[in-house]
Design an enzyme around this catalytic site. Structure first.
Site, mmCIF file in Angstrom:
data_model
loop_
_atom_site.group_PDB
_atom_site.id
_atom_site.type_symbol
_atom_site.label_atom_id
_atom_site.label_comp_id
_atom_site.label_asym_id
_atom_site.label_seq_id
_atom_site.Cartn_x
_atom_site.Cartn_y
_atom_site.Cartn_z
ATOM 1 C CB THR A 208 -0.944 -0.120 1.192
ATOM 2 O OG1 THR A 208 -1.885 -1.045 1.175
ATOM 3 C CG2 THR A 208 -1.418 1.295 1.682
ATOM 4 N NE ARG A 236 -10.018 -5.746 3.260
ATOM 5 C CZ ARG A 236 -8.855 -5.100 3.502
ATOM 6 N NH1 ARG A 236 -8.659 -4.574 2.337
ATOM 7 N NH2 ARG A 236 -8.241 -5.115 4.541
ATOM 8 N N GLY A 238 -10.823 -1.949 2.826
ATOM 9 C CA GLY A 238 -9.916 -1.862 3.791
ATOM 10 C C GLY A 238 -9.992 -0.275 4.585
ATOM 11 C CG ASP A 239 -6.452 0.325 6.756
ATOM 12 O OD1 ASP A 239 -6.427 -0.334 5.866
ATOM 13 O OD2 ASP A 239 -5.484 1.406 7.011
ATOM 14 N N GLY A 262 -5.754 -3.976 7.317
ATOM 15 C CA GLY A 262 -6.774 -2.899 7.260
ATOM 16 C C GLY A 262 -7.818 -3.187 8.108
HETATM 17 N N1 ASP Z 1 -4.212 -1.437 4.835
HETATM 18 C C1 ASP Z 1 -4.350 -2.111 3.560
HETATM 19 C C2 ASP Z 1 -5.696 -2.905 3.536
HETATM 20 O O1 ASP Z 1 -6.110 -3.573 4.341
HETATM 21 C C3 ASP Z 1 -3.622 -2.923 3.112
HETATM 22 C C4 ASP Z 1 -1.991 -2.816 3.251
HETATM 23 O O2 ASP Z 1 -1.792 -1.655 3.699
HETATM 24 O O3 ASP Z 1 -0.911 -3.428 2.928
HETATM 25 O O4 ASP Z 1 -6.396 -2.768 2.509
#
Ligand code: ASP
Length: 343
Positions: A208, A236, A238-239, A262
Site C-alpha cells: 500500500t 471487501r 479496507g482502511d 486494514g
Molecule cells: N491497509 C491495506 C488494506 O487493508 C493493506 C495494506 O496496507 O497493505 O486494505
C-alpha cells in the site's frame, strides 16, 4: 547619501527577513510503500537498489513541489502517483488480486486546514485512484464514493476509465495462487480458518502507498492508495479509504497515512487515535504513534505501520512488522530512505 542608506537598510532588512523566513517556515514530506514481512534475504542487491531508487524518486518529487511553494496536497498526490504507477507497490499498477482475479482499489486524501476529505472504494478502472479521491474532495458534495458510482463521477470529471488488466503483474498473480493454496490447505486440514487468513494479511498484502506533507503555508495533509489485500472477497473495503482509520489530517494535531491489516486499522481507528493523543494528551507524534502501533495494535495482532507529520515538520515512521518501505525529506535535510527495521 540618505537614499543609499535607505537602500542599504532595505537590503539588509530583506536579507534578514529572508533568513528568518527560511528558518521559520519548515516544510517536509514522508511517504510509505507498505509494511509487512519484508526480509532482507528476499532481495537481490539490484532489487533492493531499485526499490530504494523508486522511494527516493517519489519523496523527492513531492519535496520539489513543496520547495517551489506548492501545497501539501499537490506534493503528496505527485509522490503517490509515482508509487501507483510503479509495479513494485500494491496500488495502481501492481495492485494485488482479488479472489476473482481482478483488482479493486481504495484511496483517500485529507487536508488539515479545514478537514476536507475525499475517498474512493472498490474502483476497478481508475489508473490513479488518489487523483479521483482528490476530485471527490474538491468537486463533489460527498466524502466517499464507491464502485460504479465513483467511476461514473470520474467520467463526469474527465477521467478516462482504463481496462482492469493494466494493473496486472505476474508476481501479484503468483501471490494470489499461493494465498489460495494456503487457504485451501487450511480448510482441508481443518485448521483455524481465521488464523490462516490472519497470516495471509502479513504475508501477501505488502505495498500500500501513502504520503503525508507539510507545506510552506503551515498546512498538513495525508493520502493513501491501495489494492487492498490479496484474495479479498465480496467487495471487501479496507482502511485506506476510511477517514480516521487509514488516513487523517488536522493542522491542530497531525497527518497520518497507514498501512497494514486494514480490518484492525478500522476497528482501532488508528490514524485518528494517533492524532487525538497528540491533540488531547499533548503527546508528541512519536509517542502517540509508538503507543498505537506497538502498545494498542501489536498485542491484539494488528500488523502494520504509519507515517506521521505535524505542523512543525516533525516526522515519525513507526511500524510493528519486519519492514516498511519508507522515505522522508524535511527542508534543508538529506533524503532518508528505509526498508528494513535497522535502516
Ligand atoms: N491497509 C491495506 C488494506 O487493508 C493493506 C495494506 O496496507 O497493505 O486494505
Amino acid at each position: 547619501m540618505k537614499k543609499t542608506l535607505a537602500m542599504l537598510t532595505g537590503i539588509l532588512l530583506s536579507a534578514h527577513s529572508n533568513t528568518l523566513l527560511a528558518k521559520e517556515v519548515p516544510f517536509a514530506i514522508a511517504i510509505h510503500g507498505g509494511a509487512g514481512t519484508i526480509k532482507k534475504e528476499r532481495f537481490t542487491p539490484e532489487k533492493e537498489a531499485a526499490y530504494r531508487a523508486k522511494l527516493q524518486e517519489s519523496v523527492e518529487a513531492g519535496y520539489a513541489i513543496l520547495e517551489n511553494g506548492g501545497t501539501s496536497l499537490d506534493a503528496l498526490t505527485a509522490s503517490i502517483n509515482i508509487l501507483e504507477n510503479s509495479p513494485f507497490f500494491n496500488a495502481g499498477k501492481g495492485a494485488v488480486y482479488t479472489h476473482d482475479e481482478t483488482h479493486e482499489m481504495d484511496a483517500s486524501i485529507m487536508e488539515g486546514k479545514n478537514r476536507q476529505a475525499g475517498a474512493v472504494a472498490g474502483v476497478k478502472h481508475i489508473e490513479n485512484p488518489i487523483d479521483l479521491a482528490r476530485l471527490v474532495m474538491d468537486e463533489s458534495v460527498h466524502v466517499m464514493l464507491s464502485g460504479d458510482g465513483a467511476e461514473t463521477f470520474a467520467q463526469s470529471q474527465g477521467i478516462k476509465l482504463v481496462s482492469n488488466n493494466i494493473f496486472d503483474t505476474e508476481h501479484r498473480y503468483k501471490s494470489l495462487q499461493r494465498a489460495k493454496a494456503k487457504m485451501k490447505k487450511a480448510k482441508e486440514t481443518n485448521k483455524d480458518y481465521q488464523a490462516a487468513h490472519q497470516s495471509l494479511a502479513v504475508e501477501y498484502k505488502v505495498g500500500t502507498v501513502g504520503a503525508v506533507a507539510l507545506d510552506k503555508y503551515g498546512n498538513i495533509a495525508a493520502g493513501t492508495s491501495t489494492g487492498g489485500m490479496t484474495n479479498k472477497r465480496f467487495g471487501r473495503i479496507g482502511d485506506a479509504p476510511v477517514i480516521g482509520a487509514g488516513t487523517f489530517a488536522d493542522n491542530a494535531s497531525c497527518a497520518v497515512s497507514a498501512t497494514g491489516h486494514g480490518e484492525y486499522f478500522i476497528r482501532y481507528n488508528v490514524a485518528a487515535d494517533i492524532c487525538a493523543r497528540v491533540q488531547y494528551q499533548g503527546k508528541t507524534i512519536e509517542q502517540a504513534g509508538n503507543e498505537v502501533i506497538h502498545d494498542v495494535l501489536k498485542p491484539v495482532g494488528g500488523t502494520g505501520g504509519v507515517i506521521i507529520i505535524d505542523a512543525k515538520g516533525n516526522i515519525s515512521l513507526p511500524f510493528n512488522t519486519k519492514g516498511m518501505y519508507r522515505a522522508s525529506k524535511a527542508s534543508g535535510q538529506k533524503t532518508y530512505v528505509g526498508i528494513f527495521k535497522d535502516d
